[in-house]
Scaffold this motif. Structure first.
Motif, PDB file in Angstrom:
ATOM      1  N   GLY A 130      43.836  -0.757  -7.582  1.00 15.67           N
ATOM      2  CA  GLY A 130      43.240  -1.500  -6.487  1.00 15.67           C
ATOM      3  C   GLY A 130      41.798  -1.909  -6.717  1.00 15.67           C
ATOM      4  O   GLY A 130      41.182  -2.498  -5.821  1.00 15.67           O
ATOM      5  N   GLY A 131      41.269  -1.650  -7.925  1.00 12.00           N
ATOM      6  CA  GLY A 131      39.854  -1.915  -8.125  1.00 12.00           C
ATOM      7  C   GLY A 131      39.490  -2.732  -9.342  1.00 12.00           C
ATOM      8  O   GLY A 131      38.358  -3.161  -9.477  1.00 12.00           O
ATOM      9  N   SER A 132      40.442  -2.955 -10.251  1.00 13.89           N
ATOM     10  CA  SER A 132      40.130  -3.686 -11.482  1.00 13.89           C
ATOM     11  C   SER A 132      40.950  -4.961 -11.556  1.00 13.89           C
ATOM     12  O   SER A 132      42.188  -4.924 -11.503  1.00 13.89           O
ATOM     13  CB  SER A 132      40.415  -2.819 -12.711  1.00 13.89           C
ATOM     14  OG  SER A 132      40.112  -3.525 -13.895  1.00 13.89           O
TER      15      SER A 132
ATOM     16  N   GLY B 102      43.854  -6.008  -7.882  1.00 13.57           N
ATOM     17  CA  GLY B 102      42.453  -5.623  -7.922  1.00 13.57           C
ATOM     18  C   GLY B 102      41.504  -6.797  -7.780  1.00 13.57           C
ATOM     19  O   GLY B 102      40.311  -6.666  -8.052  1.00 13.57           O
TER      20      GLY B 102
ATOM     21  N   ASN C 265      40.457  -0.299 -17.436  1.00  6.50           N
ATOM     22  CA  ASN C 265      39.860  -1.480 -16.825  1.00  6.50           C
ATOM     23  C   ASN C 265      39.019  -2.192 -17.880  1.00  6.50           C
ATOM     24  O   ASN C 265      38.338  -1.558 -18.685  1.00  6.50           O
ATOM     25  CB  ASN C 265      39.005  -1.118 -15.616  1.00  6.50           C
ATOM     26  CG  ASN C 265      37.901  -0.135 -15.949  1.00  6.50           C
ATOM     27  OD1 ASN C 265      38.180   0.941 -16.472  1.00  6.50           O
ATOM     28  ND2 ASN C 265      36.659  -0.490 -15.655  1.00  6.50           N
TER      29      ASN C 265
ATOM     30  N   ARG D 109      42.407  -6.888  -1.278  1.00  9.45           N
ATOM     31  CA  ARG D 109      43.052  -5.898  -2.136  1.00  9.45           C
ATOM     32  C   ARG D 109      43.903  -4.917  -1.325  1.00  9.45           C
ATOM     33  O   ARG D 109      45.000  -4.529  -1.752  1.00  9.45           O
ATOM     34  CB  ARG D 109      41.991  -5.143  -2.937  1.00  9.45           C
ATOM     35  CG  ARG D 109      41.424  -5.978  -4.086  1.00  9.45           C
ATOM     36  CD  ARG D 109      40.374  -5.221  -4.867  1.00  9.45           C
ATOM     37  NE  ARG D 109      39.051  -5.408  -4.298  1.00  9.45           N
ATOM     38  CZ  ARG D 109      38.124  -4.468  -4.223  1.00  9.45           C
ATOM     39  NH1 ARG D 109      38.377  -3.240  -4.635  1.00  9.45           N
ATOM     40  NH2 ARG D 109      36.941  -4.730  -3.721  1.00  9.45           N
TER      41      ARG D 109
ATOM     42  N   CYS E 158      35.348   0.708 -11.909  1.00  8.14           N
ATOM     43  CA  CYS E 158      36.104   1.124 -10.721  1.00  8.14           C
ATOM     44  C   CYS E 158      36.650   2.522 -10.930  1.00  8.14           C
ATOM     45  O   CYS E 158      36.797   2.996 -12.050  1.00  8.14           O
ATOM     46  CB  CYS E 158      37.239   0.139 -10.431  1.00  8.14           C
ATOM     47  SG  CYS E 158      38.493   0.099 -11.717  1.00  8.14           S
ATOM     48  N   ASP E 159      36.964   3.173  -9.819  1.00  2.10           N
ATOM     49  CA  ASP E 159      37.569   4.501  -9.858  1.00  2.10           C
ATOM     50  C   ASP E 159      39.085   4.440  -9.670  1.00  2.10           C
ATOM     51  O   ASP E 159      39.780   5.406  -9.956  1.00  2.10           O
ATOM     52  CB  ASP E 159      36.959   5.391  -8.771  1.00  2.10           C
ATOM     53  CG  ASP E 159      35.479   5.661  -9.006  1.00  2.10           C
ATOM     54  OD1 ASP E 159      35.099   5.819 -10.178  1.00  2.10           O
ATOM     55  OD2 ASP E 159      34.720   5.699  -8.029  1.00  2.10           O
ATOM     56  N   HIS E 160      39.561   3.322  -9.144  1.00  2.00           N
ATOM     57  CA  HIS E 160      40.988   3.165  -8.851  1.00  2.00           C
ATOM     58  C   HIS E 160      41.474   1.907  -9.545  1.00  2.00           C
ATOM     59  O   HIS E 160      41.225   0.799  -9.081  1.00  2.00           O
ATOM     60  CB  HIS E 160      41.198   3.071  -7.341  1.00  2.00           C
ATOM     61  CG  HIS E 160      42.644   3.000  -6.935  1.00  2.00           C
ATOM     62  ND1 HIS E 160      43.165   1.974  -6.191  1.00  2.00           N
ATOM     63  CD2 HIS E 160      43.675   3.836  -7.204  1.00  2.00           C
ATOM     64  CE1 HIS E 160      44.456   2.170  -5.999  1.00  2.00           C
ATOM     65  NE2 HIS E 160      44.789   3.292  -6.601  1.00  2.00           N
ATOM     66  N   LEU E 161      42.137   2.055 -10.694  1.00  2.00           N
ATOM     67  CA  LEU E 161      42.495   0.904 -11.515  1.00  2.00           C
ATOM     68  C   LEU E 161      43.384  -0.089 -10.775  1.00  2.00           C
ATOM     69  O   LEU E 161      43.150  -1.298 -10.823  1.00  2.00           O
ATOM     70  CB  LEU E 161      43.200   1.370 -12.786  1.00  2.00           C
ATOM     71  CG  LEU E 161      42.354   2.084 -13.833  1.00  2.00           C
ATOM     72  CD1 LEU E 161      43.218   2.473 -15.021  1.00  2.00           C
ATOM     73  CD2 LEU E 161      41.202   1.215 -14.286  1.00  2.00           C
TER      74      LEU E 161
END
Length: 260
Positions: A222-224, A148, A212, A155, A217-220
C-alpha cells in the motif's frame, strides 16, 4: 494481435527516436537494474535474457558491468531495435521477439528479466509464464504496483477493492468500460501490480525477494508505486551454485569488466 497491442507498437515506432531521452533515467528502473546486476554477479549467472528490451538499456549496462555473461534481448518494435543497434548492440544481442511466444527452449537462460513491460500487456500472466518457462535459475521483474499509487485515500480505496476482488471491475468502469488506458508519455497501459502476479511467478520460482524501488515506505503493497521481484526455485541451491563456481575459479571475482 489485439487493437491495443497494435496501438502500443505503433506508438513506440512513432516515438523510437525519443525513447531513450524519455525513459532511460527512470529512477525505479535504474535502481532495479543495479539490483539485477548485483544478483547476476553474486550468483555467478552465466546468461541473461531481457524481454521487452526496448533500445537495450539493460543490455548496455550489463555489457559494461558484467564479464563473461551471455546476453540477449528481445524486442518486437523494429524502431526501438534500430536505435539499440545504432548504439552498439549487435542484431544477435538485440533481436526481434514476442514476450508471449519466446523462441527459446525450456530452461535455456540462467535468469530472465523484464523492466516496465508487464503493465503494457493485456495478459501479463501469459508473458510471465513464458519468461519462467525459459528461465533456469530465476526471474527478475521491475514494474508497477497500482495499489501504492496516489493519495492515502486512493490507496486505501484500491486496497479495499482488491480485498473483495472488485479492483479490476472498478478500473474497467472507471476507464469507460475498457481496461486499457493511454498516456502521451507511455502509450497504452493497464492498471497493474506485480503483487497480483506473484502467484504465477511462484508456480516455478517459489522463493521471492520483493523491494520498493521508488520512494520509501513501511508497507510495500500500500505504500510503494514501483517494486522489483527476484524469484528463484531455491536460494540454498543458488548459494551452492555460487560456491561451486567460485571454487572452480579458484577465487571470487566481482564480475566487473576489466575495462572499468
Amino acid at each position: 494481435m489485439t487493437n491495443a497491442a497494435h496501438e502500443q507498437r505503433s506508438y513506440y515506432e512513432r516515438t523510437a527516436a525519443e525513447y531513450d531521452a524519455n525513459h532511460l533515467r527512470e529512477p525505479e528502473h535504474e535502481f532495479s537494474l543495479a539490483q539485477l546486476l548485483g544478483i547476476v554477479r553474486y550468483h555467478r549467472f552465466c546468461s541473461l535474457l531481457d524481454v521487452g528490451a526496448g533500445t537495450g538499456r539493460v543490455l548496455r549496462h550489463a555489457k559494461h558491468h558484467l564479464d563473461g555473461v551471455k546476453l540477449c534481448g528481445i524486442e518486437p518494435v523494429a524502431g526501438l531495435r534500430a536505435v539499440g543497434h545504432a548504439n552498439g548492440l549487435s542484431p544477435e544481442e538485440l533481436r526481434e521477439g514476442n514476450a508471449l511466444h519466446l523462441d527459446f527452449p525450456d530452461d535455456s537462460w540462467d535468469v530472465v528479466c523484464a523492466f516496465g513491460i508487464l503493465h503494457h500487456i493485456k495478459d501479463p500472466e501469459a508473458a510471465i509464464r513464458e519468461m519462467c518457462r525459459v528461465a533456469r535459475h530465476g526471474v527478475f521483474f521491475s514494474d508497477m504496483n497500482n495499489y501504492g499509487c496516489g493519495s492515502v485515500a486512493q490507496r486505501m480505496l484500491a486496497l479495499g477493492l482488491r480485498s473483495i476482488g472488485l479492483w479490476k471491475s472498478f478500473q474497467y468502469m472507471k476507464n469507460g468500460f475498457k481496461y486499457e488506458k493511454f498516456s502521451p508519455g507511455d502509450g497504452v497501459f493497464y492498471s497493474y501490480s506485480l503483487f497480483d502476479s506473484l502467484h504465477t511467478i511462484r508456480e516455478k520460482f517459489p522463493q521471492t525477494h520483493i523491494a520498493n524501488t521508488r520512494a520509501s515506505c513501511d508497507h510495500l503493497l500500500g505504500g510503494s508505486s514501483h517494486i522489483s521481484v527476484f524469484a528463484a526455485k531455491s536460494l540454498d541451491a543458488l548459494l551452492d551454485l555460487s560456491s561451486t563456481t567460485n571454487q572452480s575459479d579458484g577465487q571470487f571475482k566481482s564480475g566487473f569488466s576489466s575495462a572499468e
